[in-house]
Design an enzyme around this catalytic site. Structure first.
Site, PDB file in Angstrom:
ATOM      1  N   HIS A 135      16.404 -41.709  13.246  1.00 32.31           N
ATOM      2  CA  HIS A 135      16.117 -43.145  13.196  1.00 32.31           C
ATOM      3  C   HIS A 135      15.679 -43.535  11.772  1.00 32.31           C
ATOM      4  CE1 HIS A 135      14.361 -47.000  14.760  1.00 32.31           C
ATOM      5  NE2 HIS A 135      13.525 -46.800  13.745  1.00 32.31           N
ATOM      6  N   GLU A 136      14.801 -42.720  11.162  1.00 34.80           N
ATOM      7  CA  GLU A 136      14.327 -43.002   9.796  1.00 34.80           C
ATOM      8  C   GLU A 136      15.474 -42.878   8.791  1.00 34.80           C
ATOM      9  OE1 GLU A 136      11.472 -44.310   9.076  1.00 34.80           O
ATOM     10  OE2 GLU A 136      10.836 -44.196  11.161  1.00 34.80           O
ATOM     11  N   HIS A 139      17.517 -45.957   8.798  1.00 32.04           N
ATOM     12  CA  HIS A 139      16.918 -47.041   7.976  1.00 32.04           C
ATOM     13  C   HIS A 139      17.295 -46.838   6.504  1.00 32.04           C
ATOM     14  CE1 HIS A 139      14.439 -49.363  10.711  1.00 32.04           C
ATOM     15  NE2 HIS A 139      13.663 -48.347  11.062  1.00 32.04           N
ATOM     16  N   GLU A 199      15.713 -52.651  13.516  1.00 31.39           N
ATOM     17  CA  GLU A 199      15.241 -51.577  14.397  1.00 31.39           C
ATOM     18  C   GLU A 199      16.332 -51.164  15.387  1.00 31.39           C
ATOM     19  OE1 GLU A 199      12.935 -49.704  13.958  1.00 31.39           O
ATOM     20  OE2 GLU A 199      11.721 -50.835  12.554  1.00 31.39           O
TER      21      GLU A 199
HETATM   22 ZN    ZN Z   1      12.366 -48.080  12.598  1.00 34.20          ZN
END
Ligand code: ZN
Length: 268
Positions: A135-136, A139, A199
């Protein structure tokens, strides 16, 4: 005075128009006034400074070499499956009980032991911590931090326009003011409040990255479900849940993505 205002106008239009670029994840046009090299430069600086500050305050960092090597191995594996595999990815293990992980632009990542500890950590196996790391890394690949900085920059410049118009200052002073604004943005990088859209994108993209890297994507749903149950933990302000509210819509979107991610995972 008039000259200064013309200059401000010039900067303004450069900010508004001159930063259209291609998103490395979607391949679509996006607005980012920073280059990928600048992502790496800004992120590295913020990462080094933050580690230095933490050390000065006596926070134990990377003291368990075997665990750090394990974590770095996972970061390498997931980033190799990402859209930007060549960034200088690096991870530190912050040995405090905070439940969090975060990434600076350009690939510098911090994982807190509250999230990843064999006994007390929120994540229970490799697949689960891989889901958070993926997830990071999503980003980072989607360049959400510098996109957010690009969006907020015109606001900062607007604030300085008043100062310049009032004081009839010269170019050098203007540059100083902008630099000061830039510095302010720097310090806020770890605390970037990504938009809800960002997100959801990091969730979706991260799930594909982890599956490609050979981690079971079902773990992403497991970890966010557990997070929604444990949300009322200690120190909620510093926790991953304050920036990543695990609500029904996020979970539903992850579940909708799962069949595709599972296909990728099972065809490794
Ligand atoms: Zn996030």
């Amino acid at each position: 005075m008039k000259k200064n205002l013309q200059f401000v106008g010039l900067i303004f239009s450069a900010v508004l128009v001159g930063c259209s670029t291609i998103d490395p994840v979607t391949g679509l046009q996006t607005r980012n006034m920073y280059s990928l090299d600048q992502d790496v430069g800004i992120g590295s600086k913020v990462y080094d400074q933050t580690l230095e500050e933490m050390r000065a305050r006596g926070v134990p960092i990377n003291e368990d070499r075997a665990r750090v090597a394990q974590l770095q191995g996972m970061v390498n594996r997931i980033s190799a499956a990402s859209d930007l595999p060549d960034l200088p990815y690096e991870v530190s293990l912050i040995q405090t009980n905070i439940v969090n992980a975060m990434a600076a632009p350009g690939g510098k990542i911090m994982v807190y032991e509250g999230l990843w500890d064999p006994e007390k950590g929120l994540t229970k196996d490799d697949d689960e911590i891989a889901a958070v790391i993926a997830h990071e890394i999503a980003h980072v690949n989607a360049r959400h931090s510098t996109e957010a900085m690009t969006r907020s920059l015109p606001v900062n410049i607007l604030a300085t326009v008043g100062v310049i118009a009032a004081k009839d200052t010269d170019y050098e002073q203007f540059a100083q003011i902008v630099a000061a604004g830039g510095l302010f943005l720097y310090n806020g990088i770890w605390m970037t409040r990504y938009s809800r859209e960002n997100e959801m994108e990091a969730d979706a993209v991260g799930m594909m990255y982890m599956a490609k890297a050979g981690y079971d994507p079902r773990a992403a749903i497991r970890i966010w479900e557990r997070a929604s149950q444990q949300r009322t933990g200690e120190d909620p302000a510093a926790s991953i849940f304050s920036t990543h509210p695990p609500d029904a819509a996020r979970l539903a979107a992850l579940r909708a993505r799962l069949p595709e991610a599972l296909r990728i995972y099972q065809h490794q």
